[in-house]
Structures are given as C-alpha cells and as structure tokens.
Write a protein that holds these residues in place. Structure first.
Motif, short mmCIF file in Angstrom:
data_model
loop_
_atom_site.label_atom_id
_atom_site.label_comp_id
_atom_site.label_asym_id
_atom_site.label_seq_id
_atom_site.Cartn_x
_atom_site.Cartn_y
_atom_site.Cartn_z
N GLY A 165 0.88 -1.10 0.19
CA GLY A 165 0.11 0.01 0.08
C GLY A 165 0.88 1.29 0.12
O GLY A 165 0.54 2.28 -0.79
N SER A 166 1.97 1.38 0.72
CA SER A 166 2.67 2.37 0.77
C SER A 166 3.67 2.50 -0.66
O SER A 166 3.75 3.63 -0.92
N ALA A 167 3.79 1.51 -1.09
CA ALA A 167 4.85 1.54 -2.35
C ALA A 167 4.07 2.07 -3.49
O ALA A 167 4.54 2.48 -4.53
N GLY A 174 6.06 0.87 -7.41
CA GLY A 174 6.52 0.01 -6.40
C GLY A 174 6.93 -1.37 -6.77
O GLY A 174 6.35 -1.93 -7.94
N VAL A 175 7.99 -2.05 -6.34
CA VAL A 175 8.47 -3.13 -6.93
C VAL A 175 8.69 -4.20 -5.68
O VAL A 175 9.17 -3.67 -4.63
N TYR A 176 8.38 -5.35 -5.62
CA TYR A 176 8.60 -6.40 -4.45
C TYR A 176 9.88 -7.30 -4.89
O TYR A 176 9.61 -8.03 -5.90
N LEU A 177 10.79 -7.03 -4.21
CA LEU A 177 12.12 -7.86 -4.49
C LEU A 177 12.07 -9.01 -3.54
O LEU A 177 12.48 -8.96 -2.60
N LEU A 178 11.57 -10.18 -4.13
CA LEU A 178 11.37 -11.59 -3.48
C LEU A 178 12.37 -12.46 -3.45
O LEU A 178 13.11 -12.64 -4.57
N CYS A 179 12.84 -13.05 -2.35
CA CYS A 179 14.19 -13.64 -2.26
C CYS A 179 13.37 -15.37 -2.17
O CYS A 179 12.72 -15.55 -1.13
#
Length: 394
Positions: A165-167, A174-179
């Motif tokens: 929501g913030s991103a 916004g981008v989610y960098l998932l490991c």
C-alpha cells in the motif's frame, strides 16, 4: 605451503564437501579465503569448499583447448535451465524466448528494476534478507520498504500488504524484490504463499522481481516452486543461475526470465547488458545444468548431513543458540540472542573465537543477535567452528 593441488574435479558420486583439506583450501585466492588472517576459520561468504563437478571442469577445459574465449551468444544456457526446471521442479513454463543472459543475479535484478521502475520508486523486501538487496537499491536511488518476516520465518502477509500500500501511493511504481528460497533463513515459499503474493501484487499494481538463485539447493523432501509457475504471476520477472549450486560465482552468467505479461519489458533490456556475462561462464553454467545433476545430488546429501551435524553440535556445546535447519540453501541462520553477546555476536566470534560468520545486522531489521553460517564445507571444519564459537562462552 603445499604446492598447488592437481585435483580440479570431485570424485564421481562422492560427497563434494569431503574432497578438500583445510591446508588445500588455504591455497585459494578468492574472497572467502583471503579476507581474514590464516588463523581465522571462514564460514561466511557464499563460496563452497568443493572441487568443480567433472562435467563443468571438462567443459571449461574443452573451451580453453579450442581457444573458445570470445563473446557469449545463443540459447544453450536457457535451454539447459528449461530442461533442469522440468526435471527437478516439474515446471514446463520456462520459455526460452522470454529469457536474456545477464552478468549475474544481482546485476540482473538491477536491470529488471530499471525496466519496471525509476529513481525514487520504492522496493519492498522481506527482512532479514540478503544484504546486497539494500546495497544495490541504495546505489540505484530506490528507497527500501521493509515487510518483516513472521516469527516462523515465513512471509507475513499483513506486513506485506501494508508495504504494498505504501509502495503504490502517489503514482509510484512499487517493486517487490522477493528472495525465493529465502536468504538467510533458507525458507522455501509454498505454492499457496506465492499465489497470494501474485494476487496481492496485482491488487496494488506492484511488480514482482524474484531472486531464485538458491533454487537447486534443497533439503531432503523440500519442494521448490518457481514464482512464474503460480497463477497470477504472469507479470513477474525472475533471475536464476547455476552459480550457487555449482560454486561458479567467479564464472559470471545468469538468466533473466519473464512471465508472459513481462515479455515486453524484457524485450527493452539494453543490448549492452549482454556484453557483461562471461562466455566461459555461460559454458560452465550450461554444463552444470545439463550434466551436473549427479554431482548436485551428492552435494545435497552432504548438506543434509551437515545440517544434522550442526544441530547436534549446537545442542551439545551451545544450547543457548536457537537453530532450525533450513529447507534450502547451504546457509544456517543462528539465533544467538540467548548467549548474552549483544546485537553483533559475529564480532565476538571473530575476535575471540577466530571464526568468521556473517553478522545478522547486515540483513536489516530482525537481524540483531543473529549470525549466518556457511555450511558448504567439511564436517571437520563445522565441528571446529562450533568448538571455537563455544569457547567464547567459557
């Protein structure tokens, strides 16, 4: 000092972690073995104490014999990875035409972020997480938004939704960098969890870029699920490589893989990015994926044994340490908060025990009081490392 060892490959079907003595390892000139003085036992950076898998070494030797040291081209690497993914993960969806060779996974992540975001756009990470995520994002001018993992080391979806929501506010991309699998915890995300990630990302218009470099390194009975294989992940971008599983960090090459809806993004990758990977690296990684399965299986068995050994040693000599053997990676994430060594026990283990492990503080929020230990070494060195670490508590 001994003369240089002649062995360059591991014995067939032998545990690769039993091939090298400490004396031979100290002949190496790489970061793991040259950062600290010789009285320090290094169990930190992600290098394995192994000889090369025979098919990989032979492919390199054959290329050298031909003088085949030019520029990389073709799709052999992607084809080998597609076959590996089908055989190991039951995934038929790796489309060779939606791949691109990049120098390595982290530089590939940088390029993917350039394609789908701009300076000032936030990047969401699940802390504690791989330190270069923070370092590279700062260099790119991408602010980090942390969505801490839950108590069991799994994705906390309430925290993730808040970060998404913030991103996505104010028109930001916004981008989610998932490991995945997660570094440092070794958690393997389930298909259901990854499906929820995809659903949440679509709802908030957040793009997902996933680091899947540790995917081949699984504990017994663990099952890796490629992010791009789950419903709703069509707009995702993945980075994969053979470098971790076959110890090829010095032979640079990785693959960027686009979901169907991200193919247009990947097509905009600048042509000069393909100049960064090493042709020799592509040859080595292709051989590993195509012909190195037997060696990998032997390694995985050795890592399972090392996880059990570490648990036994800690229970006997350092019962104040909390340790849950990982589902993936060759890393151990140790909760040392019960030892009374403060927020940075790694500094104490180094100064007083002469063992180098990764400080948990480097992994962001949630890392204080933890250390990361590299288990891709011999049982003898793990035993000695725990003995030295325990000695600081006397």
């Amino acid at each position: 000092m001994d003369s240089m060892p002649r062995e360059i490959t591991a014995s067939n079907d032998a545990n690769p972690l039993l091939e090298l003595s400490l004396d031979r390892l100290r002949l190496r000139s790489s970061m793991k073995w040259r950062t600290y003085p010789e009285d320090v036992l290094p169990l930190w950076v992600a290098e394995m104490d192994v000889l090369l898998a025979e098919p990989v070494a032979q492919a390199i030797l054959d290329a050298v014999a031909l003088g085949d040291t030019g520029y990389p081209t073709g799709t052999a690497y992607a084809e080998a990875l597609a076959t590996f993914a089908r055989e190991r993960w039951d995934w038929d969806g790796l489309a060779v035409e939606r791949t691109a060779i990049v120098p390595d996974v982290m530089l590939g992540i940088v390029e993917m972020l350039k394609l789908v975001s701009g300076p000032g756009d936030p990047v969401v990470v699940n802390c504690p997480v791989y330190p270069p995520f923070y370092q590279f994002m700062r260099s790119m001018g991408r602010p980090i938004l942390e969505a801490p993992l839950g108590k069991e080391g799994r994705i906390d979806f309430a925290a993730l939704e808040h970060a998404f929501g913030s991103a996505s506010t104010g028109g930001r991309r916004g981008v989610y960098l998932l490991c995945s699998p997660h570094n440092p915890t070794g958690t393997v995300h389930t298909a259901a969890e990854l499906g929820d990630v995809a659903t949440l990302a679509r709802a908030y218009n957040v793009r997902v870029v996933v680091d899947e470099i540790h995917a081949p390194i699984l504990a017994r009975d663990a099952a890796f699920v490629p992010y791009l294989s789950v419903p709703g992940a069509q707009a995702g971008l993945s980075l994969m490589s053979a470098s971790k599983a076959w110890n090829l960090a010095g032979l640079k090459a990785a693959l960027a893989i686009a979901g169907p809806e991200a193919a247009g993004d990947l097509a905009r990758l600048p042509e000069e990015v393909s100049h960064g990977p090493s042709h020799m690296g592509v040859i080595a990684h292709t051989a590993a994926l195509r012909d190195g399965g037997g060696w990998l299986d032997a390694l995985l068995g050795g890592l399972d044994a090392n996880r059990r050994l570490l648990a036994e040693l800690l229970a006997e000599h350092m019962p104040g340490v909390r340790y849950e053997p990982a589902q993936a990676t060759y890393l151990a994430w140790l909760d040392c908060r019960g030892l009374g060594l403060g927020d940075d026990p790694a500094a104490v283990f180094l100064e007083r025990g002469r063992v180098a492990v990764n400080p948990g503080l480097d992994f962001g929020t949630g890392g204080a009081g933890f250390v990361r230990v590299n288990l891709a070494t011999s049982p003898d060195l793990i035993t000695e490392a725990v003995r030295r670490m325990a000695s600081v508590l006397a």
